[in-house]
Design a protein around this motif. Structure first.
Motif: not given
Length: 151
Positions: A116, A120, A123, A127
């Motif tokens: 990643v 970000n 994101a 996760y």
């Protein structure tokens, strides 16, 4: 290898030839493509061997999610996790990730990794909510074609 998740509005399958352009467009809408990675070549490579695939999720007839998944016989990797921006907050990201994890389990792979970009944060939070932890390993990279390593 069959892919299945619990019954949901998202039907998950392996990518077919007719799906490639739609999936590339989805990746572009989600900001996943980069000039140095040809998404068509990435899809072709993932489809070439038995140790990788691209999974797609359909809501009705529309492709709204994807994940490229593969392994080296020891570790699994997931790339290009995408959910159509107009279809977010419906659980599709969790569903496509569950399908990718199932695909790896069926292949006998016990460890899953993904990358990643640090910027970000959304994101990263996604996760983390799925049980991923930031690795203590440092990733090194080298361009073998001589390009500048700083994009």
């Amino acid at each position: 290898m069959n892919v299945s998740v619990s019954p949901s509005p998202l039907a998950i399958a392996h990518i077919a030839d007719a799906d490639v352009e739609t999936v590339v467009a989805l990746w572009q809408r989600c900001g996943l493509t980069r000039p140095w990675n040809d998404p068509h070549a990435d899809i072709a490579l993932a489809r070439r061997e038995a140790n990788s695939t691209v999974l797609i999720g359909r809501d009705g007839h529309a492709i709204v999610a994807s994940a490229m998944v593969g392994h080296d016989g020891h570790r699994g990797w997931i790339y290009y996790v995408a959910v159509d921006p107009d279809c977010r907050k419906r659980g599709y990201g969790r569903m496509i990730m569950a399908a990718a994890e199932d695909w790896l389990r069926q292949a006998g792979i016990a460890k899953l990794q993904l990358l990643v970009r640090r910027e970000n944060k959304q994101a990263g939070a996604f996760y983390t909510s799925l049980g991923f932890e930031e690795s203590t390993s440092v990733m090194f990279a080298k361009w073998l074609d001589g390009r500048d390593p700083t994009p």
